[in-house]
Design a protein around this motif. Sequence first.
Motif, PDB file in Angstrom:
ATOM      1  N   ARG A   1      -3.376  -0.676  -6.545  1.00 17.17           N
ATOM      2  CA  ARG A   1      -4.018   0.405  -5.776  1.00 17.17           C
ATOM      3  C   ARG A   1      -5.530   0.190  -5.712  1.00 17.17           C
ATOM      4  NH1 ARG A   1      -4.345   3.383  -1.696  1.00 17.17           N
ATOM      5  NH2 ARG A   1      -5.246   5.426  -2.009  1.00 17.17           N
TER       6      ARG A   1
ATOM      7  N   LEU B   1      -7.618  -0.664  -2.072  1.00 19.64           N
ATOM      8  CA  LEU B   1      -8.279   0.537  -1.563  1.00 19.64           C
ATOM      9  C   LEU B   1      -9.063   0.239  -0.295  1.00 19.64           C
ATOM     10  CD1 LEU B   1      -9.702   2.487  -4.595  1.00 19.64           C
ATOM     11  CD2 LEU B   1      -8.248   3.381  -2.804  1.00 19.64           C
TER      12      LEU B   1
ATOM     13  N   LEU C   1       2.128   9.110  -5.945  1.00 17.47           N
ATOM     14  CA  LEU C   1       2.466  10.466  -5.527  1.00 17.47           C
ATOM     15  C   LEU C   1       3.591  11.020  -6.399  1.00 17.47           C
ATOM     16  CD1 LEU C   1       2.026  12.734  -3.407  1.00 17.47           C
ATOM     17  CD2 LEU C   1       3.846  11.667  -2.074  1.00 17.47           C
TER      18      LEU C   1
ATOM     19  N   GLY D   1     -10.789   7.308  -5.091  1.00 16.18           N
ATOM     20  CA  GLY D   1      -9.707   6.330  -5.210  1.00 16.18           C
ATOM     21  C   GLY D   1      -9.922   5.361  -6.361  1.00 16.18           C
TER      22      GLY D   1
ATOM     23  N   THR E   1       2.683   1.561  -3.486  1.00 17.04           N
ATOM     24  CA  THR E   1       1.817   2.036  -4.570  1.00 17.04           C
ATOM     25  C   THR E   1       1.452   3.496  -4.354  1.00 17.04           C
ATOM     26  OG1 THR E   1      -0.189   1.196  -3.478  1.00 17.04           O
ATOM     27  CG2 THR E   1       0.824  -0.219  -5.129  1.00 17.04           C
ATOM     28  N   TRP E   2       1.212   3.889  -3.114  1.00 15.97           N
ATOM     29  CA  TRP E   2       0.887   5.287  -2.817  1.00 15.97           C
ATOM     30  C   TRP E   2       2.054   6.193  -3.202  1.00 15.97           C
ATOM     31  CZ3 TRP E   2       2.633   9.130   0.493  1.00 15.97           C
ATOM     32  CH2 TRP E   2       1.771  10.213   0.675  1.00 15.97           C
TER      33      TRP E   2
ATOM     34  N   GLN F   1       0.831  -1.204   0.000  1.00 12.20           N
ATOM     35  CA  GLN F   1       0.000   0.000   0.000  1.00 12.20           C
ATOM     36  C   GLN F   1       0.865   1.253   0.000  1.00 12.20           C
ATOM     37  OE1 GLN F   1      -2.485  -0.760   3.452  1.00 12.20           O
ATOM     38  NE2 GLN F   1      -4.298  -0.950   2.144  1.00 12.20           N
TER      39      GLN F   1
END
Length: 194
Positions: free
Chosen positions: A52, A56, A23, A67, A18-19, A15
């Motif tokens: 992602r 979620l 970003l 999202g 991927t975030w 998580q």
Amino acid sequence: MKTASWLNPVLRLLQVATWLVLLLYPLAVWVGLTRWGTTILAPLLAAVFTLRLLMLRGKLRQQMWLGKALAGVGILLALTSWGLKQTHWLLYYPVLVNILLLLLFVYSLFAPPTVVERLARITEPQLDAAGVAYTQRVTQVWCGFFIVNGAIALATCLSGDIALWTLYNGGISYLLMGALMGIEWIVRKRIRRT
């Protein structure tokens, strides 16, 4: 049971990874396009957006909608870029992010509470009428920001200059967003004092 406890840290790491990739999307695209091209980059991005989407988690309905929409748009752009072997499709993600955020914020103006009011109520559950009116004005300001930011992002896409695109979408736009948050914080503190 042991598998689940072992799997939780791995899922959290995925998580976070991927975030971070999302970003740093403009930087990832710039590095990927200058080193590998769409043949490698586009499937990798599609995989990141798919991860992602699958991972979620959110408590707010608006947060989940956004999202899923952002992940779906990312998958679509990456697969289109890969299938057509055209890099420019990857550049439109920041434009679509601004459009989706604009839609969410505008929708919340017509179906309150606004996004900003929801965020304000996290720290101040008993928000008074003046506070609600203030959050509506701030939501309108953010709508204006998304329009301008999205238009500039689109202009960088159309310029054909990947360095300019990366500089604006991966740096300047984040600085502008941070500046707007900072200015709003200062204004809010001054309003509270009066």
